[in-house]
Design an enzyme around this catalytic site. Structure first.
Site, PDB file in Angstrom:
ATOM      1  N   GLY A   1       0.842  -1.198   0.000  1.00 56.53           N
ATOM      2  CA  GLY A   1       0.000   0.000   0.000  1.00 56.53           C
ATOM      3  C   GLY A   1       0.871   1.239   0.000  1.00 56.53           C
ATOM      4  CB  SER A   2       0.122   4.708   0.937  1.00 54.65           C
ATOM      5  OG  SER A   2      -0.173   4.585   2.317  1.00 54.65           O
TER       6      SER A   2
ATOM      7  N   GLY B   1       2.803   2.095   5.245  1.00 55.89           N
ATOM      8  CA  GLY B   1       3.952   1.219   5.509  1.00 55.89           C
ATOM      9  C   GLY B   1       4.808   1.710   6.664  1.00 55.89           C
TER      10      GLY B   1
ATOM     11  CD  GLU C   1       4.626  -4.008  -3.734  1.00 58.93           C
ATOM     12  OE1 GLU C   1       4.664  -2.865  -4.217  1.00 58.93           O
ATOM     13  OE2 GLU C   1       3.658  -4.765  -3.860  1.00 58.93           O
TER      14      GLU C   1
ATOM     15  CB  CYS D   1       2.863  -0.323  -6.479  1.00 55.99           C
ATOM     16  SG  CYS D   1       3.133  -2.036  -6.794  1.00 55.99           S
TER      17      CYS D   1
HETATM   18  C1  UN1 Z   1       1.073  -3.627  -7.247  1.00 53.40           C
HETATM   19  O1  UN1 Z   1       0.675  -2.728  -7.993  1.00 53.40           O
HETATM   20  O2  UN1 Z   1       0.996  -3.507  -5.998  1.00 53.40           O
HETATM   21  O3  UN1 Z   1       4.343  -5.948 -11.623  1.00 53.40           O
HETATM   22  C2  UN1 Z   1       1.577  -4.923  -7.719  1.00 53.40           C
HETATM   23  C3  UN1 Z   1       3.138  -5.680 -11.690  1.00 53.40           C
HETATM   24  C4  UN1 Z   1       2.169  -6.651 -11.064  1.00 53.40           C
HETATM   25  C5  UN1 Z   1       2.057  -6.432  -9.599  1.00 53.40           C
HETATM   26  C6  UN1 Z   1       1.791  -5.013  -9.193  1.00 53.40           C
HETATM   27  N1  UN1 Z   1       2.604  -8.010 -11.321  1.00 53.40           N
HETATM   28  O4  UN1 Z   1       2.714  -4.674 -12.242  1.00 53.40           O
END
Ligand code: UN1
Length: 509
Positions: free
Chosen positions: A238-239, A243, A260, A294
């Site tokens: 998440g953000s 985190g 992450e 992300c």
């Molecule tokens: C995310 O956005 O938290 O690599 C994960 C990627 C995807 C996972 C993204 N397999 O874009």
């Protein structure tokens, strides 16, 4: 709040996969579809007392599950992967309605769950330790990996299934019990994926009840999990703000966290790039998933000699994108998750304008068709340099474009972001690409060549440095994060030899 046909479709989809439809409860947690802003269901939030009970149940399940041999644990995950495969289409639709991701990308995400199941099944026969050279005669030194306890997963709205499976499938194969706190913005995918896992657990002879539990709630319940010593490992996606909070709480009790978090991912396009491929990669990387990965490409660092032409072609590429309902298979870009996301996007575009940027796109669309939802055209912002807004992660489809003159400068721009998740370079010159991948290159957890920043496969370690949190949630040897390591020294001689040649007491005489 209005209900639309989507609530009825959710009921049908749940029944179709053999699950009770998400009941209309008295609760204050309301599941809303970002497709049209309609209400899908409402729930009671988990309370700290409910979390306490869930953790107790998980502890009991853990003590039983760790006795089940790992390959047999893998068999449970194999059966779950098969069930997900059989139900890929309804699960993809639930996911799409729940979080607004295009159906094509929702299918990709459910495929990611299936892939991680296969990966975890393979791992279930490969949880191996080492034999280590021992300095003492008649001794053997080895390390073994053991289940660690209760694992908790906090997942985000944008990958409501895959991210959970990265952690949970591996954690279960490793012999742990699991608790899942999904994002309160996308709870239905969790009920569907968790519900199917329950079906498998319930019919599986060697699996205890409550091996996997889903807890619906907001940040408050996440904090309860982070604070609780009985949670051996907690993984949070998440953000960066979330985190930092989780990390602080887990660190205070000396627990283990896998974080992450945000990314402000850049691609460098050099004059040696294959231009067609670079355009395609950058359009998907920046506008796909409505900029809500992300790993979304948020910064584009283009060599000054090709900058203007590349920008024109990117704008043409963006011109071809159709914004529309994620259930409409001809649409490329779906809605933003909610109003706050749209307002965040507008604020970032205003800041970009103030900081000298020239903006294309970004406006709200489809307001008449979906007044309660927030669709926006993906935006491109040509910037005079890496201004403060460019270094701020905005979870929306905004691509900031900048110029560079030499590759060292481009790499420095790439590395100037507070986050360090993903990065890429488009070039066919191996001197450029190897420098980018070297110790003096990108400082991110993911560094790609001639593909965009997003769309990682599950086999590689996934995560990044700096404000991204440093965790690696999936792939490679990350299973070790879900186990405890025990170093064992065994003396099979009749002498007591001390390490470092130490002589002590009677043995020194
Ligand atoms: C995310 O956005 O938290 O690599 C994960 C990627 C995807 C996972 C993204 N397999 O874009």
């Amino acid at each position: 709040m209005e209900e639309s046909g989507l609530a009825a479709e959710i009921t049908e989809l749940f029944e179709g996969i053999g699950l009770k439809p998400p009941a209309e409860q008295e609760g204050t947690l309301i599941a809303v579809s970002p497709i049209d802003g309609s209400k899908l269901a409402s729930f009671r939030r988990a309370t700290p007392a409910m979390a306490d009970e869930a953790i107790k149940r998980a502890q009991t399940a853990f003590l039983e599950w760790r006795e089940t041999p790992a390959p047999r644990r893998g068999e449970l995950i194999r059966q779950y992967g098969d069930l997900v495969r059989d139900n890929k289409e309804p699960l993809s639709r639930i996911l799409s309605i729940d979080c607004g991701k295009s159906l094509a990308e929702a299918r990709g995400e459910i495929q990611e769950v299936i892939d991680i199941c296969e990966y975890a099944v393979g791992l279930s026969r490969q949880l191996f330790g080492l034999q280590i050279a021992c300095e003492r005669p008649g001794h053997r030194m080895a390390e073994a990996w053991h289940p660690v306890g209760v694992f908790a997963q906090i997942s985000a709205f944008n990958f409501p299934a895959a991210v959970w499976s990265w952690g949970t499938m591996v954690a279960l194969v490793c012999g742990n019990a699991a608790i899942w706190k999904p994002s309160e913005k996308a709870p239905l995918t969790a009920l569907a994926c968790g519900g199917l896992l329950d079906q498998v657990i319930n019919r599986f002879e060697d699996a205890p009840a409550n091996l996997s539990q889903v807890m619906l709630g907001d940040g408050a319940i996440g904090r309860v999990l982070a604070d609780d010593r009985r949670i051996a490992v907690i993984s949070a996606t998440g953000s960066t703000t979330m985190g930092r909070d989780v990390a602080g709480r887990v660190a205070a009790r000396l627990g283990r966290s896998i974080l992450e978090l945000g990314g402000n991912n850049a691609a460098i396009v050099t004059p040696n790039a294959d231009m067609d491929l670079a355009i395609e990669g950058c359009v998907f990387g920046a506008a796909g998933t409505a900029g809500q990965r992300c790993t979304t490409m948020r910064r584009l660092i283009v060599h000054e000699d090709i900058h203007d032409e590349f920008l024109d072609r990117m704008r043409q590429g963006y011109g071809q994108l159709r914004v529309g309902s994620p259930l409409d298979e001809s649409a490329h870009v779906g809605p933003l998750i909610d109003q706050a996301a749209f307002e965040g996007m507008q604020a970032a575009l205003d800041a970009a304008r103030e900081q000298g940027g020239q903006i294309w796109g970004g406006e709200r669309v489809l307001e008449d068709a979906f007044p309660g939802a927030f669709y926006a055209r993906p935006a491109i912002a040509a910037m005079p340099g890496q201004t403060p807004i460019v270094l701020t992660e905005t979870f929306a489809p905004i691509l900031y474009v900048m110029k560079y003159r030499d590759l060292e400068e481009a790499i420095a721009l790439n590395n100037a972001a507070p986050q360090g998740l993903s990065s890429s370079i488009f070039s066919t010159d191996m001197r450029e690409t190897e420098l980018f991948l070297s110790h003096a290159g990108s400082d991110c957890g993911i560094a790609n060549v001639n593909i965009g920043t997003s769309g990682a496969e599950i086999g590689g370690a996934f995560g990044g440095e700096k404000d991204t949190g440093g965790g690696r949630a999936s792939g490679s040897d990350t299973w070790k994060n879900y186990m405890r390591r025990s170093t064992n020294t065994i003396n099979y001689s009749s002498q007591l030899n001390l390490a470092q040649g130490l002589k002590f007491g009677a043995s020194a005489a």
